[in-house]
Enzyme design. Structure first.
Site, PDB file in Angstrom:
ATOM      1  N   MET A  63       0.490   4.218  -6.963  1.00  0.00           N
ATOM      2  CA  MET A  63      -0.750   4.680  -6.455  1.00  0.00           C
ATOM      3  C   MET A  63      -1.502   5.608  -7.487  1.00  0.00           C
ATOM      4  O   MET A  63      -2.140   6.664  -7.120  1.00  0.00           O
ATOM      5  CB  MET A  63      -0.481   5.642  -5.146  1.00  0.00           C
ATOM      6  CG  MET A  63       0.014   4.614  -3.896  1.00  0.00           C
ATOM      7  SD  MET A  63       0.270   5.768  -2.720  1.00  0.00           S
ATOM      8  CE  MET A  63       2.166   6.347  -2.692  1.00  0.00           C
ATOM      9  N   ASP A  99       1.556  -3.742   7.421  1.00  0.00           N
ATOM     10  CA  ASP A  99       0.719  -2.953   6.632  1.00  0.00           C
ATOM     11  C   ASP A  99      -0.143  -4.135   5.738  1.00  0.00           C
ATOM     12  O   ASP A  99       0.377  -5.168   5.658  1.00  0.00           O
ATOM     13  CB  ASP A  99       1.276  -2.316   5.539  1.00  0.00           C
ATOM     14  CG  ASP A  99       1.795  -0.772   6.206  1.00  0.00           C
ATOM     15  OD1 ASP A  99       1.405  -0.527   7.374  1.00  0.00           O
ATOM     16  OD2 ASP A  99       2.704  -0.202   5.377  1.00  0.00           O
ATOM     17  N   LYS A 152      -2.937  -0.242   6.092  1.00  0.00           N
ATOM     18  CA  LYS A 152      -3.012   1.394   5.267  1.00  0.00           C
ATOM     19  C   LYS A 152      -3.735   0.918   4.079  1.00  0.00           C
ATOM     20  O   LYS A 152      -2.879   0.702   3.047  1.00  0.00           O
ATOM     21  CB  LYS A 152      -1.769   2.013   5.146  1.00  0.00           C
ATOM     22  CG  LYS A 152      -1.279   2.783   6.186  1.00  0.00           C
ATOM     23  CD  LYS A 152      -0.491   3.723   5.608  1.00  0.00           C
ATOM     24  CE  LYS A 152       0.776   4.154   6.641  1.00  0.00           C
ATOM     25  NZ  LYS A 152       1.829   4.809   5.979  1.00  0.00           N
TER      26      LYS A 152
HETATM   27  N1  SAH Z   1       6.759   0.809  -0.853  1.00  0.00           N
HETATM   28  C1  SAH Z   1       6.068   0.080  -1.821  1.00  0.00           C
HETATM   29  C2  SAH Z   1       5.165   1.130  -2.436  1.00  0.00           C
HETATM   30  C3  SAH Z   1       3.854   1.802  -1.374  1.00  0.00           C
HETATM   31  S1  SAH Z   1       2.727   2.637  -2.144  1.00  0.00           S
HETATM   32  C4  SAH Z   1       6.807  -0.341  -2.900  1.00  0.00           C
HETATM   33  O1  SAH Z   1       8.146   0.162  -2.634  1.00  0.00           O
HETATM   34  O2  SAH Z   1       6.295  -1.103  -3.585  1.00  0.00           O
HETATM   35  C5  SAH Z   1       1.521   1.639  -2.877  1.00  0.00           C
HETATM   36  C6  SAH Z   1       1.460   1.529  -4.330  1.00  0.00           C
HETATM   37  O3  SAH Z   1       2.582   0.584  -4.622  1.00  0.00           O
HETATM   38  C7  SAH Z   1       0.131   0.785  -4.724  1.00  0.00           C
HETATM   39  O4  SAH Z   1      -0.555   1.930  -4.826  1.00  0.00           O
HETATM   40  C8  SAH Z   1       0.804   0.124  -6.031  1.00  0.00           C
HETATM   41  O5  SAH Z   1       0.783   1.353  -6.919  1.00  0.00           O
HETATM   42  C9  SAH Z   1       2.037  -0.004  -5.609  1.00  0.00           C
HETATM   43  N2  SAH Z   1       2.186  -1.698  -5.490  1.00  0.00           N
HETATM   44  C10 SAH Z   1       2.596  -2.059  -4.112  1.00  0.00           C
HETATM   45  N3  SAH Z   1       2.337  -3.333  -4.121  1.00  0.00           N
HETATM   46  C11 SAH Z   1       1.855  -3.978  -5.525  1.00  0.00           C
HETATM   47  C12 SAH Z   1       1.826  -4.918  -6.195  1.00  0.00           C
HETATM   48  N4  SAH Z   1       2.158  -6.069  -5.534  1.00  0.00           N
HETATM   49  N5  SAH Z   1       1.488  -4.832  -7.305  1.00  0.00           N
HETATM   50  C13 SAH Z   1       0.931  -4.125  -7.943  1.00  0.00           C
HETATM   51  N6  SAH Z   1       1.401  -2.519  -7.526  1.00  0.00           N
HETATM   52  C14 SAH Z   1       1.825  -2.594  -6.157  1.00  0.00           C
END
Ligand code: SAH
Length: 789
Positions: A464, A328, A350
């Site tokens: 998100m 992704d 995505k």
């Molecule tokens: N599986 C991922 C989350 C996926 S949903 C996890 O466990 O982190 C995607 C959301 O995750 C984004 O909209 C944001 O809110 C958050 N996110 C993912 N990576 C991020 C990062 N490096 N910094 C800040 N927010 C992040």
């Protein structure tokens, strides 16, 4: 009522549509039925194999669009040309009586396959047919052929092919059954799923027409075709891979199901068959049996939140083994440097609302790749089960009987706040935390229990939610949280672009806007946010760009990572061993052998073995090594170095040897093709100096590294990497890099190459070895952090 029926213009398509039209006219004389000819992309492109022009869908798309816009009311296609599912808004009617499903052979001269000469040439456009032909007669030559029935027959004559394979149904419908030389039984050649069945496609909401069409259905054909299509779907529905399915009713009323499935390149093909009373069950059990034989394992792997070093050790190990990685946007691309050279890399990115691939498509892709490879890694940002739809993927695979394993990852919901110095729980302050998504299935905040969250007094974390931050803080306040409750937004956590913004529910939205924060971001509300003032932010350091030879992660990078240095690798070459024939005589004449690298040692030993010699022929010879590491490698082969200079570089080695080697001595330098001339320059005037090249550091295509401000420095361990790295850039870009980038060099040879190309900021290791180089860089990291604080 007038019903317009869409058909492709080929003779066969028209014959099919006309037969449907005739039947409808006969049954429903009160209505008018008209045929409309539609030219599809598949008809226009005739010269390429189907899978290169877009697969099966290309024969139907234009017709489907016209049905959807009600320009025509239905379309007639061959069911075998249809993707596993009809397009959105369309359905197929029940199946009418099926034509003969078998494949047939048309031969130019002979009567049967067995009579063909050795190496005879057969034309077919289908991989499924090609592979099965080869199974029947491995000596046959199969050539690609496309076009309608007439075209193929003509090509057979013109190209003097010995024969072609076609579907019996088409030939019968065209009244050309007499051209058939031989029918293949389903056992000999498993036909395409639903071969011989017509697909009557119409709008989902066209009830009246559906009833009319369904009234002509044939129950037996329906059963068979559905089970074959069910098999196709169960195998991933792909049109790029060879799939065959055939459900045949037996004399005793039971069914036999034949299934085949192969990889795109035909390297693995599996056949299965099952017997029983229910075609649907047989399709499933045949599909499951094939998958059991073929499928590799899909590892649903968490990549961590941003910094590629935040992947788990287990995750990294599996990346090393991966045959295919499906990743992704949120998974850091730096992680892809861990994979093998020939690993297939597929981006299914995505981004919010800009899905490159729909989830269902991703699921199918996972299943398809699992059939092609042993180790498939599905790499997802953070943790695969935290809003990552990893659960759906795992369930989909499980349902298909494809082994799946989970490798959890560090989720941004915890790592984001942590990097901003915010503990999600803290004794006495917050006894728990809530993690919710602000982007649920309906993309509304309505389902979130803001009251429950506010009442709990625990930390509230939103993922998100960046675009809805205003609404979120408002809802929290409406639910009873104080407007003064501390809140934070951490954007691009754990990356070099990490930004944190701290305020209260009242102020945070404004501050985020002012600071021009960008997604992805984590939103946190709760008392522990205040603790960040005492804990401090973890600032993500810029990585050092490490040039390396070969695909494997370099030992230098490992050393650097061990010191907490962030590293991005870039390959500048690969080592190829050179063959040299050694003779005992030649080696025994040498007074000194000089080794200046590990590859030199390896290449020498390999050639020694390949020349049927061993180390005993060196018993008179003295050995010099440029440094302790090279001496260590020699020791592994049972050779102890007689000379290692105090300072590990060519200059010092040359000085030491100068004192030892006399005019009569033959000194052999075992080396790579490139390399400095320091030893030669010093020794050649003094003794008989000879060079033996045992390996070559060959250039590779160097990937674009981005811009200098992305890195803390670039690290070079050989002169050739310096020249290739800067040589791979456009002149203007190279100038910028040379001016701005700090270059770390392992020793004098590399440094002089850097000076020659005009690098402005050079920093050399104290000794020419990885440990010293890593120490200099490690020190640099500390200095940078101190000066920034
Ligand atoms: N599986 C991922 C989350 C996926 S949903 C996890 O466990 O982190 C995607 C959301 O995750 C984004 O909209 C944001 O809110 C958050 N996110 C993912 N990576 C991020 C990062 N490096 N910094 C800040 N927010 C992040």
């Amino acid at each position: 009522m007038i019903y317009k029926i869409g058909s492709r213009g080929s003779k066969l398509a028209l014959a099919q549509t006309e037969s449907v039209c005739r039947e409808l006219k006969k049954r429903y004389p009160e209505h008018t039925f008209e045929i409309v000819i539609v030219k599809t992309k598949g008809d226009k492109v005739q010269d390429k194999p189907l899978d290169q022009v877009g697969g099966k869908g290309i024969f139907v798309k234009e017709i489907e669009e016209m049905i959807l816009s009600d320009e025509i009311q239905m379309g007639v296609h061959s069911m075998k040309d249809m993707p596993a599912r009809p397009a959105e808004g369309l359905i197929f009617s029940k199946v009418w009586k099926r034509e003969d499903p078998r494949d047939v052979l048309i031969l130019r001269e002979k009567k049967r396959l067995q009579e063909l000469r050795h190496g005879a040439v057969i034309g077919t456009g289908s991989k499924r047919r090609a592979f099965q032909l080869k199974k029947l007669r491995p000596d046959l030559q199969v050539v690609g052929i496309r076009g309608n029935v007439d075209t193929r027959l003509r090509k057979m004559e013109e190209q003097k092919l010995d024969g072609i394979v076609l579907a019996a149904a088409g030939l019968h419908r065209l009244g050309m059954g007499d051209r058939i030389s031989q029918y293949f039984s389903e056992e000999e050649m498993i036909p395409a799923p639903a071969q011989g069945v017509l697909a009557l496609e119409l709008r989902k909401n066209n009830e009246e027409l559906r009833k009319m069409l369904d009234a002509c259905a044939d129950e037996e054909s329906q059963k068979e075709a559905s089970s074959e299509r069910q098999f196709l779907e169960a195998m991933g529905g792909g049109c790029h891979v060879p799939v065959g399915a055939s459900c045949v009713k037996q004399k005793d009323g039971t069914y036999r199901f034949y299934g085949m499935f192969g990889t795109e390149d035909g390297s693995r093909i599996v056949y299965e068959s099952a017997a029983g009373s229910d075609p649907g069950t047989l399709a499933e059990s045949t599909a499951a049996a094939i998958r059991r034989k073929m499928a590799g394992t899909v590892f649903l792997t968490g990549a961590g939140p941003g910094d590629p070093d935040l992947i788990t050790v287990k995750g990294r190990k599996i990346l090393h083994q991966a045959d295919c990685v499906i990743y992704d946007r949120l998974a850091d691309p730096g992680l892809l440097s861990y994979v093998k050279k020939d690993c297939e890399k597929i981006y299914v990115g995505k981004e919010n609302r800009h899905h490159v691939m729909e989830q269902e498509e991703i699921n199918r892709l996972l299943a398809q790749k699992a059939m092609e490879h042993k180790v498939v890694v599905r790499l997802k940002g953070g943790d695969p089960f935290v809003f990552g739809r990893g659960g759906e993927e795992a369930m989909f695979l499980k349902k298909l009987g494809i082994p799946a394993q989970i490798i959890p990852g560090i989720s941004s919901c915890i790592a984001g706040p942590a990097y901003a110095g915010i503990p999600v729980t803290h004794r006495g302050t917050s006894g728990g935390f809530h993690v919710v998504t602000a982007h649920d299935r309906n993309n509304k905040l309505a389902d979130i229990d803001f009251e429950g969250m506010a009442r709990s007094g625990e930390t509230c974390i939103f993922l998100m939610g960046f675009s809805k931050i205003g609404e979120i803080v408002q809802k929290l306040q409406e639910a009873g949280m104080s407007p003064h409750m501390p809140a934070a937004v951490i954007s691009r956590a754990a990356s070099v672009n990490q930004k944190t913004c701290i305020g209260t529910l009242e102020t945070i939205e404004e501050r985020v806007r002012k600071n021009r924060m960008e997604p992805p971001a984590v939103i946190v509300a709760g008392k522990t946010v205040e603790l960040s003032a005492f804990i401090g932010t973890v600032r993500q350091q810029k990585p050092y760009l490490v040039t390396k030879i070969g695909t494997k992660p370099s030992r230098l990078s490992e050393l650097l990572r061990g010191r907490g240095v962030s590293v991005t690798e870039i390959q500048t070459g690969s080592i190829v061993m050179t063959e040299q024939k050694f003779t005992k005589d030649m080696l025994q004449k040498a007074s000194w052998l000089i080794f200046t690298s590990r590859n030199g040692v390896k290449g020498f030993m390999k050639n020694l073995q390949d020349s049927d010699l061993d180390v005993r022929c060196l018993h008179h010879t003295k050995i010099a090594a440029i440094g302790q590491k090279t001496a260590h490698w020699l020791k592994k082969y049972g050779l102890l170095a007689d000379l290692v200079p105090q300072i590990y570089d060519s200059g010092h080695l040359a000085q030491c040897l100068k004192q030892k080697a006399g005019k009569q001595d033959l000194v052999c330098h075992i080396k790579g093709k490139e390399g400095t001339s320091v030893l030669r320059d010093t020794l050649a005037p003094l003794c008989k100096y000879h060079e033996i090249e045992v390996y070559e550091n060959q250039p590779v295509k160097i990937e674009k590294p981005g811009s200098p401000d992305q890195y803390a420095g670039t690290v070079f361990t050989c002169a050739s990497s310096v020249r290739r790295f800067f040589g791979s850039m456009e002149a203007k870009t190279a100038e910028k890099w040379k001016r701005e980038m700090r270059c770390f060099s392992i020793g004098t040879g590399t440094t002089s190459a850097l000076q020659q190309i005009g690098a402005a900021k050079i920093c050399e290791a104290l000794q020419a070895d990885y440990e010293s180089l890593a120490a200099v860089i490690g020190k640099d990291v500390e200095d940078v952090s101190v000066s920034e604080d």
